[in-house]
Scaffold this active site. Structure first.
Site, PDB file in Angstrom:
ATOM      1  N   PRO A 113      13.904 -35.681   6.907  1.00 58.51           N
ATOM      2  CA  PRO A 113      14.841 -36.442   7.724  1.00 58.51           C
ATOM      3  C   PRO A 113      15.958 -35.622   8.376  1.00 58.51           C
ATOM      4  O   PRO A 113      16.695 -36.150   9.189  1.00 58.51           O
ATOM      5  CB  PRO A 113      15.430 -37.441   6.719  1.00 58.51           C
ATOM      6  CG  PRO A 113      15.322 -36.759   5.391  1.00 58.51           C
ATOM      7  CD  PRO A 113      14.087 -35.921   5.457  1.00 58.51           C
ATOM      8  N   GLU A 134       8.962 -32.491  13.557  1.00 58.90           N
ATOM      9  CA  GLU A 134       8.460 -33.347  12.472  1.00 58.90           C
ATOM     10  C   GLU A 134       7.174 -33.999  12.930  1.00 58.90           C
ATOM     11  O   GLU A 134       7.170 -34.748  13.906  1.00 58.90           O
ATOM     12  CB  GLU A 134       9.510 -34.407  12.109  1.00 58.90           C
ATOM     13  CG  GLU A 134       9.005 -35.500  11.202  1.00 58.90           C
ATOM     14  CD  GLU A 134       8.345 -35.008   9.903  1.00 58.90           C
ATOM     15  OE1 GLU A 134       8.944 -34.162   9.209  1.00 58.90           O
ATOM     16  OE2 GLU A 134       7.230 -35.453   9.600  1.00 58.90           O
ATOM     17  N   ARG A 139       9.088 -40.591  11.223  1.00 59.25           N
ATOM     18  CA  ARG A 139      10.086 -39.747  10.543  1.00 59.25           C
ATOM     19  C   ARG A 139      10.889 -38.955  11.581  1.00 59.25           C
ATOM     20  O   ARG A 139      12.055 -38.655  11.381  1.00 59.25           O
ATOM     21  CB  ARG A 139       9.398 -38.800   9.552  1.00 59.25           C
ATOM     22  CG  ARG A 139       8.933 -39.531   8.282  1.00 59.25           C
ATOM     23  CD  ARG A 139       8.171 -38.624   7.335  1.00 59.25           C
ATOM     24  NE  ARG A 139       8.921 -37.516   6.758  1.00 59.25           N
ATOM     25  CZ  ARG A 139       9.758 -37.612   5.735  1.00 59.25           C
ATOM     26  NH1 ARG A 139       9.964 -38.770   5.152  1.00 59.25           N
ATOM     27  NH2 ARG A 139      10.382 -36.554   5.270  1.00 59.25           N
ATOM     28  N   CYS A 232      10.193 -28.227  -2.752  1.00 61.70           N
ATOM     29  CA  CYS A 232      10.951 -28.821  -3.855  1.00 61.70           C
ATOM     30  C   CYS A 232      10.017 -29.022  -5.043  1.00 61.70           C
ATOM     31  O   CYS A 232      10.023 -30.053  -5.689  1.00 61.70           O
ATOM     32  CB  CYS A 232      11.631 -30.122  -3.430  1.00 61.70           C
ATOM     33  SG  CYS A 232      10.497 -31.389  -2.884  1.00 61.70           S
TER      34      CYS A 232
HETATM   35  N1  SAM Z   1      13.374 -30.224   5.793  1.00 59.30           N
HETATM   36  C1  SAM Z   1      13.531 -31.648   5.567  1.00 59.30           C
HETATM   37  C2  SAM Z   1      14.978 -31.928   5.220  1.00 59.30           C
HETATM   38  O1  SAM Z   1      15.687 -31.007   4.795  1.00 59.30           O
HETATM   39  O2  SAM Z   1      15.442 -33.060   5.420  1.00 59.30           O
HETATM   40  C3  SAM Z   1      12.550 -32.149   4.543  1.00 59.30           C
HETATM   41  C4  SAM Z   1      11.122 -31.845   4.903  1.00 59.30           C
HETATM   42  S1  SAM Z   1       9.917 -32.515   3.836  1.00 59.30           S
HETATM   43  C5  SAM Z   1      10.057 -31.533   2.435  1.00 59.30           C
HETATM   44  C6  SAM Z   1       8.439 -31.953   4.551  1.00 59.30           C
HETATM   45  C7  SAM Z   1       8.079 -32.583   5.885  1.00 59.30           C
HETATM   46  O3  SAM Z   1       6.847 -32.001   6.346  1.00 59.30           O
HETATM   47  C8  SAM Z   1       7.866 -34.084   5.837  1.00 59.30           C
HETATM   48  O4  SAM Z   1       8.757 -34.729   6.691  1.00 59.30           O
HETATM   49  C9  SAM Z   1       6.433 -34.265   6.289  1.00 59.30           C
HETATM   50  O5  SAM Z   1       6.235 -35.399   7.102  1.00 59.30           O
HETATM   51  C10 SAM Z   1       6.144 -32.984   7.058  1.00 59.30           C
HETATM   52  N2  SAM Z   1       4.691 -32.658   7.135  1.00 59.30           N
HETATM   53  C11 SAM Z   1       3.671 -33.287   6.549  1.00 59.30           C
HETATM   54  N3  SAM Z   1       2.505 -32.707   6.880  1.00 59.30           N
HETATM   55  C12 SAM Z   1       2.784 -31.700   7.716  1.00 59.30           C
HETATM   56  C13 SAM Z   1       2.002 -30.743   8.435  1.00 59.30           C
HETATM   57  N4  SAM Z   1       0.689 -30.694   8.319  1.00 59.30           N
HETATM   58  N5  SAM Z   1       2.641 -29.859   9.200  1.00 59.30           N
HETATM   59  C14 SAM Z   1       3.991 -29.882   9.307  1.00 59.30           C
HETATM   60  N6  SAM Z   1       4.771 -30.752   8.653  1.00 59.30           N
HETATM   61  C15 SAM Z   1       4.184 -31.653   7.883  1.00 59.30           C
END
Ligand code: SAM
Length: 444
Positions: A113, A134, A139, A232
């Site tokens: 987010p 994203e 999202r 995480c």
């Molecule tokens: N960096 C964000 C923050 O600090 O608020 C949190 C990111 S979260 C750990 C990982 C994100 O990667 C999610 O929003 C998810 O939707 C996205 N994601 C999922 N599959 C992905 C893909 N194949 N390539 C890139 N991003 C992806």
């Protein structure tokens, strides 16, 4: 809480003798924190206004612990005004490893987010470029509203797969962050339901996906640029093993050691881990540098589409009314919407760009309806008319509820600020302010 035995075994590989200690902390409340947004304020100004004494975090210079039972954090007017982002303390450790300097072009590849993008924008201080991608569209819209709340004016939000960015923006960025989708083991204390979703197969699938995202990230980096990979989760299969595979598959990359840290060291000099033992819920971060020997095709600068003459003069009139010192940015006109373009911008076609710069407003019939973002994105001193409210002014809750309020002498489009932080706007006439706070943000 019952933890899967495979997970405990895996944990033993990274925590060794500390595994029991870690498990014993499951009975304690999870750590919570905020990161202060320097685009809007400073810790010195913000912290005395909060209803508790915030304790400094060792993982980020503008990070603070907040009480685990503070319920009101997301509804507090200073949060709505973008003074801080609620961010778990260990999650704030990764962005700092990017060594951001003013003017950097930074890509946040998995951004929603938007916690880490907000930190990066705060460190850039309105200079350079932050590009937040994203892949999941809904999202990405949360990301846009956080951009507006935090007052990010030099940013681009896109929604595409990382290979698209790698293809079109090769060698463009000084810094790239991959805060990768992961098995989320560091979320177990905060969100016990996540334990039920854990499996070895999911860990393996996450590790494979992370490697493929990281290889795209390496492409986007210029020579000498810095890459930070974070998760995480605790799993060495996702973390250390991914780092090793990346280094062996990308010879243009080298480890960039992390020397000073309050985090736990790992078996790799360029990687750290934070667990509740160190004072955070769970994070892993590794840092790399691209060697100075790569050669890239040059990325074409982005094309601006200037507004037609009559829209331009409406825009000049609006900006002249809103600002005493209007931002020097080019106007970009895309499908009835007018933007102040970021200072730095590559060609955007084919990259799923949803926002580039600051939305000025939309043309409706023969006028421009100004946007909330226009009033959130620049320092308060740049605006002409300001209705300054303090936290104990009864008009503050009226404004946040979408009601008309008294506003004294001001006239026309007026910035509403709380304790010096921009919160929104209204239109003043005859001592009353017509409320323009977005309906979706109003108090229910
Ligand atoms: N960096 C964000 C923050 O600090 O608020 C949190 C990111 S979260 C750990 C990982 C994100 O990667 C999610 O929003 C998810 O939707 C996205 N994601 C999922 N599959 C992905 C893909 N194949 N390539 C890139 N991003 C992806």
């Amino acid at each position: 809480m019952i933890l899967p035995s495979d997970f405990i075994e895996e944990l033993g590989r990274v925590l060794g003798d500390d595994t029991e200690k870690y498990i014993s902390l499951y009975d304690k409340p999870a750590f919570r924190g905020i990161s202060v947004n320097r685009l809007k304020t400073t810790p010195e100004k913000l912290l005395p206004l909060l209803p508790f004494e915030a304790v400094s975090s060792p993982f980020y210079k503008d990070g603070y612990y907040i009480p685990s039972d503070w319920e009101n954090g997301g509804n507090h007017p200073l949060h709505l005004a973008g003074g801080y982002y609620i961010q778990e303390p260990s999650a704030s450790s990764a962005a700092e490893l990017l060594d951001i300097s003013p003017g950097d072009k930074v890509l946040d590849m998995c951004a929603a987010p938007g916690g880490k993008s907000s930190q990066i924008a705060s460190m850039l201080g309105g200079s350079g470029l932050i590009w937040s991608n994203e892949v999941v569209k809904n999202r990405a819209s949360v990301l846009i509203s956080n951009y507006e709340r935090m007052g990010i004016s030099n940013g681009i939000v896109s929604s595409c797969y990382p290979d698209r960015l790698a293809e079109k923006l090769e060698g463009y960025f000084d810094k790239v962050l991959v805060d990768a989708p992961c098995s989320g083991e560091g979320m177990f204390r905060k969100n016990p339901e996540a334990v039920g979703e854990w499996s070895r197969a999911h860990v393996t699938a996450c590790a494979q996906r992370q490697l493929s995202i990281l290889k795209c990230a390496v492409k986007c980096l210029r020579e000498g640029g810095i890459l930070v990979y974070s998760t995480c989760t605790f799993s060495p299969e996702e973390n250390e093993e991914t780092v090793e595979k990346l280094l062996s598959e990308c010879p243009e990359l080298e480890p960039y050691d992390i020397t000073e840290t309050a985090a736990r060291k790992t078996s790799l000099p360029n990687a750290i881990r934070i667990t509740p033992i160190e004072g955070g819920e769970g994070h892993f971060a590794a840092r790399f540098r691209k060697k100075e020997e790569s050669d890239f095709p040059s990325v074409r600068p982005g094309r601006i589409s200037p507004p037609p003459k009559e829209i331009r003069s409406l825009a000049d009139k609006l900006l002249g009314e809103v600002f005493s010192d209007a931002p020097e940015r080019e106007l970009n006109y895309i499908g009835e919407r007018l933007y102040l373009a970021p200072e730095e911008m590559p060609e955007l076609n084919g990259l799923g760009v949803l926002r580039a710069g600051v939305l000025v407003g939309e043309t409706v019939k023969k006028r421009i309806e100004p946007a909330h973002a226009l009033f959130m994105s620049f320092p308060v001193e740049k605006y002409n008319n300001i209705l300054e409210l303090s936290l104990d002014d009864s008009r503050l809750e009226e404004y946040l509820s979408g009601l008309e309020t008294d506003c004294g002498e001001v006239r026309g489009y007026t910035l509403v600020s709380v304790e010096g932080l921009s919160l929104g706007f209204g239109k003043a006439s005859g001592g009353r302010l017509k409320n323009k706070y977005p309906k979706g943000l109003r108090r229910k």
